[in-house]
Enzyme design. Structure first.
Site, PDB file in Angstrom:
ATOM      1  N   LYS A  15     -59.967   8.728  28.272  1.00 42.58           N
ATOM      2  CA  LYS A  15     -60.669   8.754  29.522  1.00 42.58           C
ATOM      3  C   LYS A  15     -59.752   8.589  30.716  1.00 42.58           C
ATOM      4  O   LYS A  15     -60.103   8.914  31.844  1.00 42.58           O
ATOM      5  CB  LYS A  15     -61.698   7.591  29.547  1.00 42.58           C
ATOM      6  CG  LYS A  15     -62.719   7.583  28.467  1.00 42.58           C
ATOM      7  CD  LYS A  15     -63.581   6.301  28.643  1.00 42.58           C
ATOM      8  CE  LYS A  15     -64.448   6.078  27.446  1.00 42.58           C
ATOM      9  NZ  LYS A  15     -65.158   4.776  27.540  1.00 42.58           N
ATOM     10  N   GLY A  16     -58.579   8.032  30.464  1.00 40.53           N
ATOM     11  CA  GLY A  16     -57.714   7.545  31.548  1.00 40.53           C
ATOM     12  C   GLY A  16     -57.350   8.559  32.611  1.00 40.53           C
ATOM     13  O   GLY A  16     -57.073   8.195  33.758  1.00 40.53           O
ATOM     14  N   GLU A  32     -52.124  13.970  31.358  1.00 41.65           N
ATOM     15  CA  GLU A  32     -52.238  12.596  30.834  1.00 41.65           C
ATOM     16  C   GLU A  32     -52.107  11.618  32.000  1.00 41.65           C
ATOM     17  O   GLU A  32     -51.489  11.935  33.021  1.00 41.65           O
ATOM     18  CB  GLU A  32     -51.120  12.428  29.781  1.00 41.65           C
ATOM     19  CG  GLU A  32     -50.958  11.085  29.134  1.00 41.65           C
ATOM     20  CD  GLU A  32     -52.149  10.609  28.325  1.00 41.65           C
ATOM     21  OE1 GLU A  32     -53.211  10.403  28.935  1.00 41.65           O
ATOM     22  OE2 GLU A  32     -52.011  10.392  27.111  1.00 41.65           O
ATOM     23  N   ASP A  33     -52.701  10.444  31.835  1.00 43.29           N
ATOM     24  CA  ASP A  33     -52.543   9.411  32.870  1.00 43.29           C
ATOM     25  C   ASP A  33     -51.176   8.746  32.773  1.00 43.29           C
ATOM     26  O   ASP A  33     -50.488   8.569  33.771  1.00 43.29           O
ATOM     27  CB  ASP A  33     -53.685   8.369  32.770  1.00 43.29           C
ATOM     28  CG  ASP A  33     -53.877   7.803  31.356  1.00 43.29           C
ATOM     29  OD1 ASP A  33     -53.179   8.243  30.418  1.00 43.29           O
ATOM     30  OD2 ASP A  33     -54.732   6.917  31.194  1.00 43.29           O
ATOM     31  N   ASP A  49     -46.618   6.187  27.459  1.00 43.90           N
ATOM     32  CA  ASP A  49     -46.087   4.843  27.204  1.00 43.90           C
ATOM     33  C   ASP A  49     -45.201   4.931  25.957  1.00 43.90           C
ATOM     34  O   ASP A  49     -44.029   5.276  26.054  1.00 43.90           O
ATOM     35  CB  ASP A  49     -47.299   3.914  27.043  1.00 43.90           C
ATOM     36  CG  ASP A  49     -46.936   2.472  26.841  1.00 43.90           C
ATOM     37  OD1 ASP A  49     -45.792   2.094  27.123  1.00 43.90           O
ATOM     38  OD2 ASP A  49     -47.805   1.688  26.398  1.00 43.90           O
ATOM     39  N   LYS A  86     -43.735   5.368  31.366  1.00 43.48           N
ATOM     40  CA  LYS A  86     -43.112   4.068  31.112  1.00 43.48           C
ATOM     41  C   LYS A  86     -42.020   4.288  30.071  1.00 43.48           C
ATOM     42  O   LYS A  86     -42.218   4.039  28.882  1.00 43.48           O
ATOM     43  CB  LYS A  86     -44.173   3.112  30.532  1.00 43.48           C
ATOM     44  CG  LYS A  86     -44.668   2.076  31.504  1.00 43.48           C
ATOM     45  CD  LYS A  86     -45.398   0.947  30.813  1.00 43.48           C
ATOM     46  CE  LYS A  86     -46.843   1.234  30.583  1.00 43.48           C
ATOM     47  NZ  LYS A  86     -47.599   0.051  30.071  1.00 43.48           N
ATOM     48  N   PHE A  91     -48.208  -3.494  32.458  1.00 41.85           N
ATOM     49  CA  PHE A  91     -49.493  -2.933  32.048  1.00 41.85           C
ATOM     50  C   PHE A  91     -50.292  -2.676  33.312  1.00 41.85           C
ATOM     51  O   PHE A  91     -50.642  -3.600  34.038  1.00 41.85           O
ATOM     52  CB  PHE A  91     -50.255  -3.852  31.090  1.00 41.85           C
ATOM     53  CG  PHE A  91     -51.354  -3.102  30.402  1.00 41.85           C
ATOM     54  CD1 PHE A  91     -51.095  -2.384  29.244  1.00 41.85           C
ATOM     55  CD2 PHE A  91     -52.622  -3.043  30.954  1.00 41.85           C
ATOM     56  CE1 PHE A  91     -52.094  -1.640  28.632  1.00 41.85           C
ATOM     57  CE2 PHE A  91     -53.632  -2.299  30.352  1.00 41.85           C
ATOM     58  CZ  PHE A  91     -53.358  -1.594  29.189  1.00 41.85           C
ATOM     59  N   ASP A  96     -57.466   1.636  32.451  1.00 43.91           N
ATOM     60  CA  ASP A  96     -58.332   0.488  32.195  1.00 43.91           C
ATOM     61  C   ASP A  96     -57.644  -0.633  31.437  1.00 43.91           C
ATOM     62  O   ASP A  96     -56.598  -0.447  30.805  1.00 43.91           O
ATOM     63  CB  ASP A  96     -59.519   0.950  31.335  1.00 43.91           C
ATOM     64  CG  ASP A  96     -59.078   1.262  29.901  1.00 43.91           C
ATOM     65  OD1 ASP A  96     -58.162   2.100  29.738  1.00 43.91           O
ATOM     66  OD2 ASP A  96     -59.617   0.657  28.960  1.00 43.91           O
ATOM     67  N   ARG A 142     -61.218   0.888  36.000  1.00 42.46           N
ATOM     68  CA  ARG A 142     -60.922   2.317  36.182  1.00 42.46           C
ATOM     69  C   ARG A 142     -61.246   2.793  37.596  1.00 42.46           C
ATOM     70  O   ARG A 142     -60.687   3.754  38.092  1.00 42.46           O
ATOM     71  CB  ARG A 142     -61.742   3.166  35.200  1.00 42.46           C
ATOM     72  CG  ARG A 142     -61.358   2.987  33.737  1.00 42.46           C
ATOM     73  CD  ARG A 142     -61.999   4.098  32.906  1.00 42.46           C
ATOM     74  NE  ARG A 142     -62.025   3.814  31.484  1.00 42.46           N
ATOM     75  CZ  ARG A 142     -61.023   4.060  30.640  1.00 42.46           C
ATOM     76  NH1 ARG A 142     -59.906   4.585  31.080  1.00 42.46           N
ATOM     77  NH2 ARG A 142     -61.135   3.784  29.349  1.00 42.46           N
TER      78      ARG A 142
HETATM   79  P1  IMP Z   1     -49.013   5.845  24.343  1.00 44.86           P
HETATM   80  O1  IMP Z   1     -49.682   6.460  23.168  1.00 44.86           O
HETATM   81  O2  IMP Z   1     -48.407   4.512  23.982  1.00 44.86           O
HETATM   82  O3  IMP Z   1     -48.025   6.733  25.051  1.00 44.86           O
HETATM   83  O4  IMP Z   1     -50.121   5.439  25.380  1.00 44.86           O
HETATM   84  C1  IMP Z   1     -50.865   6.361  25.976  1.00 44.86           C
HETATM   85  C2  IMP Z   1     -52.220   5.807  26.303  1.00 44.86           C
HETATM   86  O5  IMP Z   1     -52.298   4.379  26.259  1.00 44.86           O
HETATM   87  C3  IMP Z   1     -52.545   6.198  27.718  1.00 44.86           C
HETATM   88  O6  IMP Z   1     -53.220   7.414  27.758  1.00 44.86           O
HETATM   89  C4  IMP Z   1     -53.376   5.042  28.180  1.00 44.86           C
HETATM   90  O7  IMP Z   1     -54.726   5.294  27.880  1.00 44.86           O
HETATM   91  C5  IMP Z   1     -52.931   3.853  27.399  1.00 44.86           C
HETATM   92  N1  IMP Z   1     -51.966   3.052  28.180  1.00 44.86           N
HETATM   93  C6  IMP Z   1     -50.637   2.957  28.007  1.00 44.86           C
HETATM   94  N2  IMP Z   1     -50.080   2.146  28.906  1.00 44.86           N
HETATM   95  C7  IMP Z   1     -51.093   1.714  29.686  1.00 44.86           C
HETATM   96  C8  IMP Z   1     -51.157   0.856  30.832  1.00 44.86           C
HETATM   97  O8  IMP Z   1     -50.159   0.312  31.324  1.00 44.86           O
HETATM   98  N3  IMP Z   1     -52.383   0.667  31.365  1.00 44.86           N
HETATM   99  C9  IMP Z   1     -53.519   1.262  30.868  1.00 44.86           C
HETATM  100  N4  IMP Z   1     -53.504   2.059  29.805  1.00 44.86           N
HETATM  101  C10 IMP Z   1     -52.297   2.292  29.222  1.00 44.86           C
HETATM  102 MG    MG Z   2     -55.468   7.308  28.036  1.00 47.30          MG
END
Ligand code: IMP
Ligand code: MG
Length: 175
Positions: A41-42, A99-100, A103, A131, A152, A159, A165
């Protein structure tokens, strides 16, 4: 809303960057029909703002949803598919995945894999935030808004436990 929230990126800074990204996308996809695929949803607010800055006509705007089980600020190393996109929306199309935040890279690389199996003509990635310090899976971000420290963050679609959000800016918790 929330006592210890510290502003990282204001609504104005985000708007300027979104405009810059839309210009890069317009430039690269002139005369190429472009399909946007958002990861829910982000990214819903970012996509709404981004597509309104994009001037080239878009072929379609689609969504997929992944669950990464990270609601409690932990990273489990898995992402599962909650909502898929139809094959005919992707096959032979030029796709921009939006993508938002990238990470660990696990969600984004999972989404890219799922879409690549549907044989798009091309696929690129746009992310508002990166990140890089937490990366586990190598992901190439073609259009990046901001590289941020290992905070974070929340707001502007992002969220904690489905909350925050609605905030217009992006914040982090000060401990
Ligand atoms: P990844 O799979 O670790 O790259 O994370 C991607 C997803 O984790 C993003 O689409 C976010 O929904 C969530 N996410 C990662 N870091 C954050 C953060 O700092 N705040 C909120 N959501 C996060
Ligand atoms: Mg997300």
């Amino acid at each position: 809303m929330g006592k210890n929230l510290t502003l990282l990126l204001s609504a104005e800074e985000i708007a300027i960057t979104t405009e810059r990204l839309a210009k890069e996308i317009d430039r690269d996809y002139q005369n190429v029909p472009l399909t946007i695929v958002g990861i829910l949803k982000g990214s819903f607010i970012f996509i709404a703002d981004l597509v309104r800055e994009i001037q080239i006509p878009l072929d379609s705007i689609e969504f997929i949803q992944l669950s990464s089980y990270k609601e409690k600020i932990i990273s489990s190393g898995e992402a599962s598919l909650l909502l898929d996109v139809e094959l005919k929306s992707i096959q032979g199309k030029h796709i921009l995945l939006v993508e938002d935040i990238v990470d660990t890279g696990i969600s984004t690389s999972t989404a890219l894999e799922i879409l690549k199996q549907k044989k798009p003509a091309s696929i690129k990635l746009c992310s508002l935030l990166d990140k890089p310090s937490r990366r586990q899976k190598d992901v190439q971000i073609d259009y990046l808004g901001f590289s941020i420290p290992d905070y974070f963050v929340l707001g502007y679609g992002l969220d904690v436990d489905q909350k925050y959000r609605q905030l217009a800016g992006i914040y982090y918790f000060k401990d």
